[in-house]
Design an enzyme around this catalytic site. Structure first.
Site, PDB file in Angstrom:
ATOM      1  N   THR A 206       0.925  -1.184   0.006  1.00  0.00           N
ATOM      2  CA  THR A 206       0.095   0.242   0.069  1.00  0.00           C
ATOM      3  C   THR A 206       0.992   1.209  -0.001  1.00  0.00           C
ATOM      4  O   THR A 206       1.304   1.600  -0.997  1.00  0.00           O
ATOM      5  CB  THR A 206      -0.949  -0.122   1.193  1.00  0.00           C
ATOM      6  OG1 THR A 206      -0.382  -0.181   2.549  1.00  0.00           O
ATOM      7  CG2 THR A 206      -2.033  -1.244   0.865  1.00  0.00           C
TER       8      THR A 206
ATOM      9  N   LYS B 272       4.226  -6.769   3.749  1.00  0.00           N
ATOM     10  CA  LYS B 272       3.827  -5.415   3.725  1.00  0.00           C
ATOM     11  C   LYS B 272       3.460  -4.908   4.860  1.00  0.00           C
ATOM     12  O   LYS B 272       2.952  -5.418   5.865  1.00  0.00           O
ATOM     13  CB  LYS B 272       2.657  -5.308   2.701  1.00  0.00           C
ATOM     14  CG  LYS B 272       1.505  -5.862   2.830  1.00  0.00           C
ATOM     15  CD  LYS B 272       0.626  -4.819   3.867  1.00  0.00           C
ATOM     16  CE  LYS B 272       0.540  -3.484   3.221  1.00  0.00           C
ATOM     17  NZ  LYS B 272      -0.424  -2.454   4.104  1.00  0.00           N
TER      18      LYS B 272
ATOM     19  N   THR C 230      -1.173  -1.006   8.145  1.00  0.00           N
ATOM     20  CA  THR C 230      -1.783  -2.502   8.180  1.00  0.00           C
ATOM     21  C   THR C 230      -0.365  -3.230   7.608  1.00  0.00           C
ATOM     22  O   THR C 230       0.147  -2.641   6.888  1.00  0.00           O
ATOM     23  CB  THR C 230      -3.049  -2.153   6.976  1.00  0.00           C
ATOM     24  OG1 THR C 230      -3.964  -1.493   7.860  1.00  0.00           O
ATOM     25  CG2 THR C 230      -3.429  -3.277   6.180  1.00  0.00           C
TER      26      THR C 230
ATOM     27  N   GLU D  75       6.106   4.868   7.347  1.00  0.00           N
ATOM     28  CA  GLU D  75       5.662   5.895   6.553  1.00  0.00           C
ATOM     29  C   GLU D  75       6.412   7.136   6.814  1.00  0.00           C
ATOM     30  O   GLU D  75       6.377   7.646   8.113  1.00  0.00           O
ATOM     31  CB  GLU D  75       4.082   6.200   6.731  1.00  0.00           C
ATOM     32  CG  GLU D  75       3.295   5.249   6.224  1.00  0.00           C
ATOM     33  CD  GLU D  75       1.805   5.022   6.357  1.00  0.00           C
ATOM     34  OE1 GLU D  75       1.082   4.452   5.610  1.00  0.00           O
ATOM     35  OE2 GLU D  75       1.361   5.659   7.352  1.00  0.00           O
TER      36      GLU D  75
ATOM     37  N   ASN E 124      -0.224  10.376   5.803  1.00  0.00           N
ATOM     38  CA  ASN E 124      -1.679   9.934   6.652  1.00  0.00           C
ATOM     39  C   ASN E 124      -2.600  11.046   6.218  1.00  0.00           C
ATOM     40  O   ASN E 124      -3.904  10.972   6.340  1.00  0.00           O
ATOM     41  CB  ASN E 124      -1.384   9.561   7.891  1.00  0.00           C
ATOM     42  CG  ASN E 124      -0.798   8.128   7.904  1.00  0.00           C
ATOM     43  OD1 ASN E 124      -1.622   7.206   7.618  1.00  0.00           O
ATOM     44  ND2 ASN E 124       0.589   8.188   8.119  1.00  0.00           N
TER      45      ASN E 124
ATOM     46  N   THR F  43      -6.809  10.322  -0.496  1.00  0.00           N
ATOM     47  CA  THR F  43      -6.777  11.006  -1.789  1.00  0.00           C
ATOM     48  C   THR F  43      -5.416  10.907  -2.598  1.00  0.00           C
ATOM     49  O   THR F  43      -5.379  11.642  -3.423  1.00  0.00           O
ATOM     50  CB  THR F  43      -7.087  12.571  -1.443  1.00  0.00           C
ATOM     51  OG1 THR F  43      -6.202  12.927  -0.459  1.00  0.00           O
ATOM     52  CG2 THR F  43      -8.602  12.690  -0.883  1.00  0.00           C
TER      53      THR F  43
END
Length: 409
Positions: free
Chosen positions: A159, A185, A196, A282, A404, A409
Site C-alpha cells: 500500500t 507489507k 496495516t 511511513e 496520512n 486522496t
C-alpha cells in the site's frame, strides 16, 4: 535470536516466496489501485500444513474471519489470495460475502477445496470491495516459480510501502536442504501487537500444523510483536505460514534433534521482515533498534524496549539527530517496568551517555553525526536483574503526517 541456539543458515540472496519446493506465486494489476499490482496469489502444489496469527484489534476485517474458518475446517492450505487498495474492513455483511466469494473463486480457479484457500486484504477501511475488478482478476492469476512472478506478488500486496519486503534462507535438517522464504507489507498502522501489516512465509519443511502454529506464535512474539511505527494496531494484520513438507525431512517437533535449526530459520525470516517493515515506516528515514538489559525479567525488558521505541519524542529526537538522552530516560520511566531511577545506563551507538543515572561527558558533534545514520542503536541497562529484550521502530518525520493526511486522496 533469544532462546534459540545459533544454527548455520544460508542467506539466499536471489531467493523469494516461491523458492521452497512446491510453491508458486503471481501478481497482477486489476486497476483497484492506480498504478501498482494490486492482486496476488501464493499456491502450493500439495495441501500444506498451515498456521497463522492475527491482529489483536477487536475490530477485525472480513478476510480474517474467512481465513480463520478455512484453517479451523481443514488445518491445511494450498493457496492464499491477497488484494491491496481495499481492506474489506468495517464493510458489513456484504464485505464478509465478498471475502468468501474471493476464497471460493480462487478455489474454483485452481480446482482445490474451498477450505484449502485463505484470503487477505489491505488498504482503505470502510469502502465496498470492487468485486467487478477483483473477481475477473482472480481468474487471470497464473502462478509460476520464477523470480518475476514472485516479485509481482511482492508488489501486489503493498500500500504506502516504498519497497517490497522479502527474505529467504536455507539450512540442512536431517541431511535435507530446507528452505524458508517470506514476503511482507507494512508501513503505517503498525504497533507491537500484531500490527496495516501482512506477512506470508513458505517453507518445504515437513512439520505438522500443531507444531507449526506453536513455532509461529513463538517467532511472532520475538519479532513482529516487537516493531512499531505509529502505535496503531490494524484491523487486517495477519502472519501466515505454509509448509509443503516436500523437503522430505523427518517430521519436525520440539523433540527433533534439528528443531532449533528450524526455529532459527523461522525466527530469522520473521525478524528480517519485521525490520524491513519498521525501516519502511511511513515517511521514515531511519531504523531504530532498542536493546534492554538488566531488567527484572524478559517480559519487563520487552516492555521497556517497546515503550522507548514507541515514544514520539524519542522518534523525533532520532529524526532530528538530537542526542537528547533525557527523552529515553523519560520513556523508561513511563514503561511501568520495575526500575531503580538511580541506577540506569544509556548508550547511543557505541557512546555511553549515562552510567548509574549519572550523566557522562560526550561530544555533541560526534553523537549528531552518529544519529544521521540510517540505523540507530540505543542500549539501556536498568541493572536490577537478568532480563533482556529488543524492539524495532523508526523515526517520526514530517512526511508521516503528509502521507496520512492524504491517505484516501
Amino acid at each position: 535470536m533469544q532462546g534459540i541456539k545459533k544454527a548455520v543458515l544460508t542467506k539466499m540472496e536471489n531467493g523469494h516466496i516461491a523458492a521452497p519446493k512446491g510453491f508458486s506465486a503471481a501478481g497482477i494489476h486489476t486497476k483497484v489501485k492506480r498504478k501498482r499490482n494490486d492482486l496476488g496469489v501464493i499456491v502450493c502444489s500439495v495441501p500444506a500444513s498451515a498456521a497463522a496469527v492475527f491482529t489483536l484489534n477487536e475490530i477485525q476485517a472480513a478476510p480474517l474471519t474467512v481465513t480463520k474458518a478455512s484453517l479451523a475446517e481443514a488445518g491445511k492450505l494450498q493457496a492464499v489470495v491477497v488484494n491491496s487498495g481495499n481492506a474489506n474492513a468495517c464493510s458489513g455483511k456484504k464485505g464478509l460475502e465478498d471475502a468468501y466469494l474471493m476464497r471460493d473463486s480462487l478455489a474454483a480457479s485452481l480446482s482445490i477445496p474451498k477450505a484449502y484457500t485463505a484470503v487477505a486484504s489491505t488498504g482503505v477501511i470502510g469502502e465496498e470491495m470492487p468485486m467487478d475488478k477483483i473477481l475477473p482478476g482472480i481468474h487471470m492469476l497464473h502462478p509460476k516459480t520464477d523470480d518475476e512472478s514472485a516479485a509481482a506478488f511482492g508488489e501486489a500486496i503493498l500500500t504506502t510501502d516504498t519497497i517490497p519486503k522479502s527474505t529467504c534462507y536455507s539450512a540442512m535438517i536431517d541431511g535435507k536442504k530446507v528452505t524458508m522464504a517470506g514476503a511482507a507489507k507494512g508501513s503505517g498502522m503498525i504497533a507491537p501487537n500484531m500490527a496495516t501489516m501482512l506477512a506470508f512465509l513458505t517453507t518445504d519443511a515437513n512439520i505438522s500444523t500443531v507444531h507449526l502454529q506453536a513455532a509461529l506464535k513463538e517467532a511472532t512474539d520475538q519479532t513482529f510483536n516487537r516493531i512499531t511505527v505509529d502505535g496503531d494496531t490494524s484491523t487486517n494484520d495477519m502472519v501466515l505460514v505454509m509448509a509443503s513438507g516436500l523437503a522430505e525431512n523427518e517430521a519436525l517437533s520440539p523433540t527433533h534433534k534439528d528443531w532449533n535449526i528450524f526455529m532459527r530459520l523461522l525466527q530469522q525470516s520473521c525478524e528480517d521482515l519485521a525490520k524491513l517493515i519498521a525501516r519502511d515506516g511511513e515517511g521514515a528515514t531511519k531504523l531504530i533498534e532498542i536493546t534492554v538489559q538488566g531488567a527484572l525479567n524478559d517480559q519487563e525488558a520487552d516492555n521497556i524496549a517497546k515503550t522507548v521505541v514507541s515514544s514520539p519524542l524519542v522518534k523525533t529526537m532520532v529524526f532530528g539527530a538530537d542526542p537528547n538522552w533525557g527523552r529515553v530516560m523519560m520513556a523508561i520511566g513511563k514503561s511501568g517496568a520495575k526500575i531503580d531511577p538511580n541506577n540506569i545506563d544509556i548508550q547511543i551507538g557505541p557512546y555511553p551517555l549515562l552510567k548509574g543515572s549519572q550523566p557522562l561527558s560526550f561530544s555533541e558533534k560526534t553523537l549528531q553525526t552518529y544519529l544521521e545514520a540510517d540505523t540507530i542503536q540505543i542500549t539501556i541497562n536498568v541493572n536490577i536483574g537478568k532480563g533482556t529484550g529488543k524492539a524495532w521502530g523508526c523515526d517520526l518525520t514530517y512526511d508521516y503526517v503528509r502521507i496520512n493526511a492524504s491517505y484516501r486522496t
